[in-house]
Design an enzyme around this catalytic site. Structure first.
Site, PDB file in Angstrom:
ATOM      1  N   ASP A 110       5.274   1.243  11.632  1.00  0.00           N
ATOM      2  CA  ASP A 110       4.911  -0.011  12.312  1.00  0.00           C
ATOM      3  C   ASP A 110       5.330  -1.189  11.447  1.00  0.00           C
ATOM      4  OD1 ASP A 110       3.012   0.659  10.356  1.00  0.00           O
ATOM      5  OD2 ASP A 110       1.486  -0.605  11.296  1.00  0.00           O
TER       6      ASP A 110
ATOM      7  N   GLU B  92      -4.359   6.722   1.544  1.00  0.00           N
ATOM      8  CA  GLU B  92      -4.132   5.532   0.709  1.00  0.00           C
ATOM      9  C   GLU B  92      -5.108   5.510  -0.471  1.00  0.00           C
ATOM     10  OE1 GLU B  92      -2.835   1.304   1.988  1.00  0.00           O
ATOM     11  OE2 GLU B  92      -5.033   1.214   1.909  1.00  0.00           O
TER      12      GLU B  92
END
Ligand code: UDP
Ligand code: MN
Length: 296
Positions: free
Chosen positions: A159, A245
């Site tokens: 994205d 993450e």
């Protein structure tokens, strides 16, 4: 033979009066090196032509992974087209698209020396799982003899789009990208039960899960470790605050990156550009989470 741009160094002194390609090398407004002596890459701190000429001689091959599962295939066209314009232009690039919708992968014209491979992956009902499974699939990709096809690998969010050069200046053993949010907002995993735990006061930078890379060996170790820790956490019923993450941030706290890329390398389109960011090279596009994710 003389490489372009090597005339500005005189012994150990940086001569600032003779810039070679318009911009003076070096910045005084940003950190250019970490306390462990890894370069922090900003526009104006490197000579792109000099770097390219060094790496051209080595005939390097770059792999890039990008995941487009479920509705995220809509991002592929822009991602791939802008990569053609800005990502390692003039080098051998092999893009690996992981998707559950191979028929939705757009045909994008690629220059000589660049190619694309589609790998099928299962869908999932949770975006957290799609995002986190990337570590395992990248680990497997590297193990599936990627060594025959690439020297370096970058793992990128789909994205997103390129706006400026992303090239040889980004190469290193283990490479992280500094998150554009300010320090006070660092969302490290703070529960000591998690294998992604980072204690208060610890952490050098908050690194992006949406862009990291390095040599195959280093990225293999990172993805394998993060995947294993994620699974072992799950067995104990814990999922880190920002999934992979968080694990990546724990990993890079323990295993310091050998090169750190400034937030130029993953900005966010909704965020006004900070003055120290002279050039946005890659950025996350604005998206409607409710419309594209399988769960909220
Ligand atoms: N992703 C995907 N399908 C999904 C959710 C995530 O393919 O339904 C992949 C995609 O590559 C995406 C990445 O996982 O760029 C990380 O998710 P996202 O970009 O939504 O996270 P954010 O950048 O908003 O934190
Ligand atoms: Mn993203």
């Amino acid at each position: 033979s003389q490489l372009p741009g090597d005339s500005m160094w005189f012994g150990l002194t940086l001569v600032s009066s003779a810039p070679t390609s318009g911009s003076k090398r070096g910045r005084t407004d940003v950190v250019m090196v970490t306390p462990w002596l890894a370069p922090v890459v900003w526009e104006g701190t490197f000579n792109p032509n000099l770097l390219d000429s060094i790496y051209k001689l080595k005939n390097i091959r770059i792999a890039a992974t990008v995941f487009a599962v479920g509705k995220y295939t809509i991002f592929l066209k822009n991602f791939l087209e802008t990569a053609e314009q800005h990502f390692f232009v003039g080098f051998q690039v092999h893009v690996y698209v992981f998707t559950d919708r191979p028929l939705d992968v757009p045909q994008v014209k690629m220059s000589a020396g660049r190619q694309l491979t589609v790998r099928s992956v299962p869908n999932s009902q949770r975006w957290q799982e799609i995002s986190a499974r990337r570590m395992e699939l990248i680990q497997k990709l590297i193990e599936d003899n990627l060594h025959s096809y690439a020297d370096y690998i970058f793992c990128l969010d789909v994205d997103s789009q390129f706006h400026g050069r992303w090239g040889t200046e980004s190469l290193g053993g283990l490479v992280g990208v500094i998150h554009p949010d300010d320090r006070s907002r660092f969302p490290y995993e703070r529960r000591p039960e998690s294998r992604a735990y980072v204690a208060p006061g610890e952490g050098d930078f908050y690194y992006c899960g949406g862009a990291f890379g390095g040599t195959l060996e280093e990225v293999h170790l990172l993805t394998k470790t993060c995947h294993t820790n994620f699974i072992d956490d799950a067995k104990e019923g814990i999922e880190a605050a920002w999934q992979e993450e968080s694990h990546l941030n724990r990993y890079m706290w323990i295993n310091k990156p050998s090169k750190v890329l400034s937030p130029e390398y993953l900005w966010q389109d909704f965020k006004p550009r900070n003055p120290e960011v002279h050039l946005v090279r890659f950025s996350g596009v604005i998206k409607n989470y409710a419309a594209i994710r399988p769960n909220v």
